[in-house]
Design a protein around this motif. Structure first.
Motif, PDB file in Angstrom:
ATOM      1  N   ARG A   1       0.837  -1.207   0.000  1.00  0.00           N
ATOM      2  CA  ARG A   1       0.000   0.000   0.000  1.00  0.00           C
ATOM      3  C   ARG A   1       0.874   1.260   0.000  1.00  0.00           C
ATOM      4  N   MET A   2       1.945   1.249   0.827  1.00  0.00           N
ATOM      5  CA  MET A   2       2.813   2.420   0.922  1.00  0.00           C
ATOM      6  C   MET A   2       3.586   2.652  -0.377  1.00  0.00           C
ATOM      7  N   LEU A   3       4.008   1.583  -1.052  1.00  0.00           N
ATOM      8  CA  LEU A   3       4.723   1.742  -2.327  1.00  0.00           C
ATOM      9  C   LEU A   3       3.786   2.235  -3.423  1.00  0.00           C
ATOM     10  N   TYR A   4       2.544   1.764  -3.406  1.00  0.00           N
ATOM     11  CA  TYR A   4       1.577   2.272  -4.386  1.00  0.00           C
ATOM     12  C   TYR A   4       1.318   3.760  -4.153  1.00  0.00           C
ATOM     13  N   LYS A   5       1.223   4.149  -2.876  1.00  0.00           N
ATOM     14  CA  LYS A   5       1.027   5.567  -2.547  1.00  0.00           C
ATOM     15  C   LYS A   5       2.237   6.380  -2.987  1.00  0.00           C
ATOM     16  N   LEU A   6       3.440   5.823  -2.827  1.00  0.00           N
ATOM     17  CA  LEU A   6       4.663   6.500  -3.271  1.00  0.00           C
ATOM     18  C   LEU A   6       4.665   6.688  -4.776  1.00  0.00           C
TER      19      LEU A   6
END
Length: 537
Positions: A377-382
């Protein structure tokens, strides 16, 4: 002027100067003419019962030149030794009235069986005395309570002989002296002149035992007096106002005494080690990811990580699925389509898995099996940011797997995860970060190997308790099939590693079974006694 309390006491109640405490109402009910009661008067300034014993003890010390032994005092007064010890400790608490040195002495005393032999004779002598002149059948002799032991000892001493051809059994030929009884009587009389071999033989037969007795050698102290003055424990305003404090004797304060430990909560060892791991990540410049969602969709837990839907890890015997709500909604549509395509058709240089990817399978809710779902989720947000910026993320939180419980596995445990995203990262960067990470952890006996591919790195620790290598965690480089559908630039590489929190905690605190650390078998005293976790970095 003294107030006098008249009591009517039983004549036989005055023993060694002790007066029982009888309420005045009882005295009035009994009356002066009550049977076996004697009239006496007690001054209100009299000392308590223990003071009477202390007065007697002080007089004995005064009469002695160099001092007196508490055992001797107890014997001469006909008192139990512990009563004298209590008086000694009370006098010690009053200051330097007396000096008392604790001494230990050993002496031999008879066991219960030894006392019986000293009174009635040894087994072998009683066997000897039981045999008449005409002899006694051996079978009859063995029926006696002392027959079996006494027979063997009497035969060994050659006090009796067995005539197997005779119908009557054993025969005695000479009178003897009961040497065992004589030795025991010597010990009982206080003359311990037996040789060590003789003592050892009697001890082996459980007729003699060595006893250690502790006593006090009592002598006059620097403030010795036969009269006892109660020491004050606090200075009151009345004493200051009247000036009476000048004539009082105050008990010295013990400033080295430890106070009562306050009641408080105690951190579980897992929380202590978790704090240390978190501090290591923060020192290395990592940011903590939000991990407050235990329930996750199969899409973020599996599909976004390029794990096929027919993978064994997605079966019910490995994963806890949620029945209500059973499905998740609200996925990013464009990203969902790119994930579906790379699974079923391939792309980004990969041929994919070539199967019919189903949205129904991706919508299934479950208890997350790893915190890598949060990393996804955090990498997609990045990837949704206009300009890419390198990041370092970490998380420490609970995950759930349908595991078979054993000494190193639980169905619920904590996962520690670190993620680094930047341009041009390689496996060498991963190994360098792990080297720095484990250097901060301290002296772990670790080794690593890459069992299947050059982009995977596994690290293990030698468990002294289990006597085998235990897996601490895994690491590796995320595949392009995972990163590029998110929208990350093609030259960005993401390296990551993960390990459990429980196993390092078990190593740190010397726990061999994980069920003694987490679960219903946890000893709460272990939580209370466990020291602060300081990793030797």
């Amino acid at each position: 002027m003294f107030a006098v309390l008249h009591l009517f006491l039983p004549v036989d109640s005055v023993i060694y100067g002790r007066l029982p405490c009888i309420p005045a109402s009882v005295a009035r009910l009994v009356g002066k003419s009550g049977p076996n009661w004697q009239h006496c008067s007690v001054s209100s300034t009299s000392f308590p019962v223990s003071s009477l014993r202390m007065d007697t003890l002080l007089r004995r010390v005064e009469e002695a030149e160099d001092g007196v032994d508490s055992l001797q005092v107890a014997g001469s007064l006909g008192l139990d030794h512990q009563a004298v010890v209590g008086a000694v400790k009370s006098l010690i608490a009053l200051g330097e009235v007396i000096s008392a040195d604790l001494r230990s002495s050993k002496h031999w005393e008879l066991t219960e069986e030894g006392k019986e032999i000293a009174e009635q004779g040894s087994h072998e002598a009683r066997v000897f005395g039981s045999i008449p002149d005409e002899g006694l059948a051996q079978s009859e002799l063995m029926k006696l309570s002392f027959g079996k032991v006494g027979f063997s000892k009497a035969m060994s001493n050659k006090w009796i002989k067995v005539d197997k051809t005779h119908e009557g059994g054993a025969r005695v030929f000479r009178a003897v002296v009961d040497q065992v009884r004589e030795k025991l009587l010597q010990v009982q009389g206080g003359a311990e002149k037996l040789e060590e071999k003789e003592k050892s033989e009697l001890k082996k037969r459980k007729l003699l035992s060595e006893v250690t007795v502790k006593s006090y050698w009592i002598s006059k102290g620097s403030s010795f007096s036969t009269s006892i003055t109660k020491q004050e424990t606090e200075l009151t305003t009345e004493m200051i106002a009247s000036g009476s404090w000048k004539e009082k004797t105050f008990k010295p304060y013990n400033f080295e005494a430890l106070g009562v430990a306050p009641d408080s909560g105690h951190l579980h060892p897992l929380l202590k080690v978790r704090t240390q791991f978190r501090q290591i990540f923060l020192e290395m410049g990592f940011s903590e990811m939000p991990t407050n969602n235990f329930v996750e969709s199969s899409f973020w837990n599996f599909d976004s990580l390029f794990q096929p839907q027919q993978h064994p890890a997605r079966d019910q015997h490995d994963t806890f699925f949620i029945s209500d709500p059973a499905q998740a909604k609200g996925f990013p549509e464009e990203y969902l389509e790119r994930v579906r395509k790379v699974h079923s058709e391939g792309g980004y240089g990969s041929q994919g898995y070539k199967y019919d990817w189903k949205i129904e399978e991706a919508q299934k809710n479950l208890l997350r099996t790893h915190t890598t779902a949060v990393s996804a989720r955090m990498l997609y947000k990045l990837a949704q940011q206009e300009e890419f910026k390198p990041v370092k993320y970490f998380s420490i939180d609970r995950v759930f797997r349908n595991e078979t419980l054993d000494a190193t596995h639980l169905a619920e445990f904590h996962q520690i995860e670190g993620v680094v995203a930047d341009r041009g990262l390689t496996l060498g960067d991963l190994m360098g970060i792990l080297h720095q990470f484990f250097n901060k952890l301290g002296p772990y006996h670790t080794r690593s190997h890459t069992p299947c591919c050059p982009s995977k790195y596994q690290f293990l620790n030698l468990s002294i308790g289990l006597k085998k290598w235990v897996e601490l965690g895994n690491s590796g480089v995320f595949r392009p099939e995972m990163l590029l559908p998110m929208g990350l630039p093609e030259d960005v590489t993401v390296i990551a590693w993960g390990l459990s929190l429980e196993r390092p905690t078990m190593i740190k605190y010397g726990i061999n079974n994980i069920r003694e650390l987490v679960g219903h078998k946890v000893n709460l005293q272990m939580v209370y006694d466990s020291p602060i976790c300081r990793l030797d970095s």
